[in-house]
Design an enzyme around this catalytic site. Structure first.
Site, PDB file in Angstrom:
ATOM      1  N   GLU A 126       0.872  -1.175   0.000  1.00 17.27           N
ATOM      2  CA  GLU A 126       0.000   0.000   0.000  1.00 17.27           C
ATOM      3  C   GLU A 126       0.903   1.216   0.000  1.00 17.27           C
ATOM      4  O   GLU A 126       1.696   1.410   0.927  1.00 17.27           O
ATOM      5  CB  GLU A 126      -0.910   0.021   1.224  1.00 17.27           C
ATOM      6  CG  GLU A 126      -1.871   1.199   1.233  1.00 17.27           C
ATOM      7  CD  GLU A 126      -2.118   1.771   2.605  1.00 17.27           C
ATOM      8  OE1 GLU A 126      -1.958   2.997   2.762  1.00 17.27           O
ATOM      9  OE2 GLU A 126      -2.471   1.004   3.506  1.00 17.27           O
ATOM     10  N   CYS A 155      -2.819   8.259   4.282  1.00 14.47           N
ATOM     11  CA  CYS A 155      -2.698   7.744   2.915  1.00 14.47           C
ATOM     12  C   CYS A 155      -3.987   7.936   2.134  1.00 14.47           C
ATOM     13  O   CYS A 155      -3.973   7.934   0.901  1.00 14.47           O
ATOM     14  CB  CYS A 155      -2.302   6.270   2.942  1.00 14.47           C
ATOM     15  SG  CYS A 155      -3.433   5.209   3.869  1.00 14.47           S
TER      16      CYS A 155
END
Length: 514
Positions: A256, A295
């Site tokens: 990720e 994020c």
């Protein structure tokens, strides 16, 4: 001076010099040090595989779920103390610290709830059984079984508690032992969480280990049954994927990484509508919470050209009312970036974006003495300029990009981000929404849709929920986590067992043909 240690092979261990400094981002003062130099990571992986793995796999899914429930309670019991440490080590406001800690315990508790309803068997069915021949006598059944390796979790600096809880919830429930590596910048918080886990005695020996410094040669000792789950920059993600240990072992990898998440305002949304209020509120949240160090935070704001001035005025006014400064002070909404290096990168990034636009509010100036900047909004001269679709500034910074309002142009601009974690759309026009949602869907892990009818009902698009997938393709890393029981699949092997129907169904409890 606090020395942050590592928990490997059942003992707390100190690394050799040189030690890495751990600082308070509010003033740069050193508050701790850590090192993992000279530690035997090969032995740690073997300990996980040979001791932790068998112990976890000896438990049923509901029994492992009970472990997660107890872990959530143990961490929550120290919540107030951990909040104070998070303010000191992470530059977090009290609200931001809660967000991180409650994300960890909430995810653990959620997977405890998912797991308690699973069967008392060492595997899970994947769909119904299949007739493979002329008659039902030749039968196939897909199963999920735990992999017999170790899960290496390389966590980012921005969520030292949630990062651990999110990854270990799925791994432990799947029956796989974990080795958690925390980012050095916020390793004091991660270490305190790790101590809570170890000292609770909840998990079987070998099922949880902790590294506070650099991962060293950890990946060189991987084997084919192991899993690596990484969260961080796209650059480091590529290093992980291409490391000799990963390539040679064939270990499974989930990444990720960076994400230029977009919020898109549709041309039908009026400034006096609930959808518009929702749009502004979510942008303010993203540009203030965790000082923009999420994020899933917005980086690109697409607005129809006719609405750009209105949005710039309204959003800058709301951002200007947010108190910025020392996160320990009452009323502060925007705390410090994690360290001085993040501050310097943010200043550089704002400069590069401003070359192709103008600063509407905020800017690169330091607020106070710490690694703190105000929420910054940059209006692009040209919404199609490359820099806005290539550069992520991991801070309370976003760019306002004018576009025509046409669905096709919105899709094209969003897709130029190369793949993201979440894209948020705001519209009451069903046709426009359907077109854009499906147009950006292949490039995202989630598409979030706001409208007048969702006002007051939906959670913000940047919030990661245990029941929904988290991840994204391309630039976002190509990984996928959570999503309810889908999150277990990273740590399990799908296998098709084929044979005589009576044997397969009787021994494996496969569904009947009916």
């Amino acid at each position: 001076m606090i020395e942050i240690t590592n928990y490997l092979c059942g003992t707390w261990q100190s690394g050799m010099d040189p030690k890495l400094p751990v600082r308070d981002p509010r003033d740069g003062s050193q508050i701790a040090s850590t090192s993992s130099e000279g530690l035997d990571f090969g032995a740690a992986l073997a300990h996980a595989r040979n001791v932790g793995g068998p112990a976890l796999r000896a438990l049923s899914f509901p029994e492992r779920a009970k472990l997660l429930k107890d872990l959530a309670a143990a961490i929550h019991e120290r919540r107030e103390e951990l909040i104070e440490i998070s303010i000191q080590n992470g530059g977090s406001t009290r609200g931001d610290a809660k967000f991180d800690l409650d994300g960890a315990t909430g995810t653990l508790a959620a997977y405890a709830s998912f797991g308690k309803r699973l069967p008392e068997k060492p595997y899970l069915h994947d769909g119904d059984g299949l007739q493979l021949g002329r008659t039902p006598r030749y039968w196939g059944q897909h199963l999920w079984v735990p992999r017999e390796g170790a899960a290496v979790h390389i966590n980012a600096f921005n969520f030292p508690a949630w990062g651990q809880g999110e990854k270990m919830a799925t791994a432990i429930l799947a029956g796989m032992p974990v080795i958690q590596r925390s980012a050095p910048q916020t390793s004091l918080i991660a270490w305190e969480v790790a101590k809570t886990i170890v000292e609770s005695g909840i998990l079987p020996e070998g099922s949880y280990q902790f590294i506070a410094g650099q991962p060293g040669d950890l990946l060189d000792h991987l084997e084919g049954q192991d899993v690596v789950a990484f969260t961080g920059s796209a650059t480091t993600g590529r290093v992980v994927r291409s490391s000799a240990g990963v390539v040679n072992s064939g270990a499974r990898v989930s990444v990720e990484a960076d994400s230029l998440n977009a919020h898109v305002l549709a041309p039908d949304v009026e400034s006096d509508s609930d959808a518009y209020d929702q749009f502004l509120a979510n942008l303010v949240t993203d540009l203030t919470q965790k000082a923009g160090q999420k994020c899933t935070a917005v980086r690109r704001i697409l607005v129809p050209e006719a609405m750009v001035n209105q949005v710039a005025e309204d959003l800058s006014a709301q951002l200007g009312r947010q108190k910025v400064g020392d996160p320990a002070e009452s009323g502060v909404r925007v705390g410090a970036l994690t360290d001085e290096a993040q501050f310097e990168r943010a200043v550089e990034g704002i400069g590069r974006l401003a070359e192709q636009g103008s600063i509407v509010c905020g800017g690169p100036e330091r607020v106070g003495t710490g690694a703190t900047i105000a929420p910054t909004l940059i209006r692009a001269n040209d919404g199609a300029a490359d820099v806005f679709h290539e550069l992520e500034v991991f801070a309370p910074v976003a760019s306002l990009l004018p576009y025509s309002g046409e669905a096709g142009e919105a899709i094209e601009l969003v897709r130029r981000g190369g793949g993201g974690l979440v894209c948020a759309l705001y519209s009451n026009d069903g046709d426009w929404t359907e077109t854009v949602a499906l147009g950006v869907a292949p490039f995202h892990g989630r598409v979030w849709i706001g409208s007048d009818r969702l006002q007051g009902q939906g959670l913000p698009p940047s919030l990661v929920l245990p029941s929904c997938v988290h991840g994204g393709p391309g630039r976002a890393g190509g990984g996928e986590e959570l999503g309810g029981l889908r999150g277990l699949e990273l740590y399990m092997q799908r296998v098709c067992v084929q044979g005589f129907q009576g044997f397969v169904q009787k021994k494996l409890g496969a569904p009947s043909a009916s």
